[in-house]
Design an enzyme around this catalytic site. Structure first.
Site, short mmCIF file in Angstrom:
data_model
loop_
_atom_site.label_atom_id
_atom_site.label_comp_id
_atom_site.label_asym_id
_atom_site.label_seq_id
_atom_site.Cartn_x
_atom_site.Cartn_y
_atom_site.Cartn_z
N ASP A 137 0.86 -1.19 0.00
CA ASP A 137 0.00 0.00 0.00
C ASP A 137 0.89 1.23 0.00
O ASP A 137 1.83 1.32 0.80
CB ASP A 137 -0.89 0.01 1.25
CG ASP A 137 -2.04 1.01 1.12
OD1 ASP A 137 -1.76 2.19 0.84
OD2 ASP A 137 -3.20 0.62 1.31
N GLU A 150 -23.72 -12.51 -4.62
CA GLU A 150 -24.14 -12.92 -3.29
C GLU A 150 -25.67 -12.84 -3.18
O GLU A 150 -26.25 -11.82 -3.53
CB GLU A 150 -23.51 -12.01 -2.23
CG GLU A 150 -21.99 -12.07 -2.22
CD GLU A 150 -21.35 -11.08 -1.25
OE1 GLU A 150 -22.11 -10.37 -0.53
OE2 GLU A 150 -20.12 -10.99 -1.20
N HIS A 186 -20.69 -13.14 4.08
CA HIS A 186 -20.42 -11.70 4.18
C HIS A 186 -20.67 -11.21 5.62
O HIS A 186 -21.42 -10.25 5.84
CB HIS A 186 -21.28 -10.91 3.19
CG HIS A 186 -20.67 -9.61 2.78
ND1 HIS A 186 -20.76 -9.11 1.51
CD2 HIS A 186 -19.95 -8.69 3.48
CE1 HIS A 186 -20.14 -7.93 1.43
NE2 HIS A 186 -19.64 -7.66 2.62
N ILE A 187 -20.00 -11.85 6.55
CA ILE A 187 -20.22 -11.57 7.98
C ILE A 187 -19.02 -10.94 8.67
O ILE A 187 -19.08 -10.67 9.87
CB ILE A 187 -20.59 -12.86 8.74
CG1 ILE A 187 -19.48 -13.91 8.60
CG2 ILE A 187 -21.93 -13.40 8.26
CD1 ILE A 187 -19.64 -15.11 9.52
#
Length: 310
Positions: free
Chosen positions: A170, A261, A280-281
């Site tokens: 990054d 999803e 997606h938790i």
């Protein structure tokens, strides 16, 4: 004023809106209903999660719309240019779920390293499979972060505290930002892929990151490595990932996000024991969702007050 909430929202945020005197229509399944386009026509504010597609057409239909709230951080489901043309502010929760996602990544590492659920199932079915589950420690292993924003930074700090080496890809690691003052070692993507035992993705979905982890990237990873994705599904080429896992060119993957999803039942990755898919938790904890709901509701209230004042 009318507030339309099209996906699940924690109760505390809804209560804040109602106490302000707004009429709240809370319909967590509306995002997937043909009634969405009609319902948004009466909305002064729209609050969504990640499933509602806030397109230019939808924004154009919503002539009264004065604010959009996003229950989370990613904005790839909202046409920001269309909102900006209408001068509609988009309110997000910032990094409110950063700790939750970071903890998920660490849990995914432990899950892959020790496989406690499988070991417990072996005992429950009458076995005592000690040798099968003589696996790995994570101390001394290398975690590679692709993206070192707030979530990546917190993930790296937790991993370093557990004795892991942490590489990070990054620009913020080199420009003097917060991430530069951590134990995360700056590295380019090639080094992160080649040297990491675990590669965790923390980038937004942009044209430059779509399919970032493709066949070429996967081939640069160690055969013993684990890929963890909590960012967006389309950052990974899922066909290439399936081929790499099926051919044992990659040891495993933990995916909290997919390109579509929920996925179809016959999605190839669901058939691979080496691939763990969760719904997606990563950012979904009771604590994070209460905080997100409050932040977004207060932001929407502020935006509406500003609109009224003008």
């Amino acid at each position: 004023m009318n507030i339309l909430v099209t996906e699940w929202n924690a109760p505390n945020g809804l209560e804040l809106l109602e106490k302000e005197g707004y009429h709240v229509r809370y319909d967590p399944g509306l995002w997937n209903s043909p009634e969405l386009g009609e319902a948004v026509k009466e909305a002064d504010a729209l609050i969504v999660r990640n499933q509602t597609r806030v397109t230019e057409a939808l924004i154009g239909t919503a002539s009264r719309l004065k604010a959009i709230g996003r229950l989370g951080a990613g904005l790839d489901n909202i046409d920001l240019d269309a909102a900006a043309c209408r001068k509609i502010p988009v309110v997000t929760a910032g990094s409110a779920n950063a700790s939750a996602v970071a903890e998920y990544v660490i849990a995914a590492i432990f899950h892959s390293a020790r496989r406690l659920g499988e070991a417990a199932s072996g005992v429950r079915s009458g076995g005592w499979p000690r040798q099968q589950f003589t696996l790995h420690e994570i101390g001394g292993k290398t975690l590679g972060l692709v993206g070192v924003g707030e979530i990546g930074r917190r993930t790296g700090a937790k991993a370093a505290a557990l004795g892991m080496n942490v590489l990070g890809c990054d620009p913020r690691l080199k420009d003097g930002g917060d991430a530069a003052n951590t134990e995360i070692i700056p590295a380019d993507l090639s080094r992160v892929l080649a040297e990491s035992d675990y590669v965790s993705l923390h980038v937004p979905l942009l044209p430059s990151t779509h399919g970032l982890i493709d066949a070429s990237a996967l081939n640069r990873m160690k055969p013993s490595a684990i890929l963890i994705n909590t960012s967006r599904g389309a950052v990974v080429d899922e066909d290439a990932l399936y081929e790499a896992l099926a051919a044992n060119r990659l040891a495993g993957a933990v995916l909290d996000v997919l390109s579509h999803e929920p996925p179809p039942e016959d999605h190839p990755l669901l058939a691979l024991p080496s691939c763990t898919v969760t719904p997606h938790i990563a950012g979904l904890t009771r604590e994070s969702q209460a905080q997100i709901s409050e932040i977004v509701s207060l932001g929407v209230i502020s935006a509406l007050r500003g609109q009224v004042n003008r």
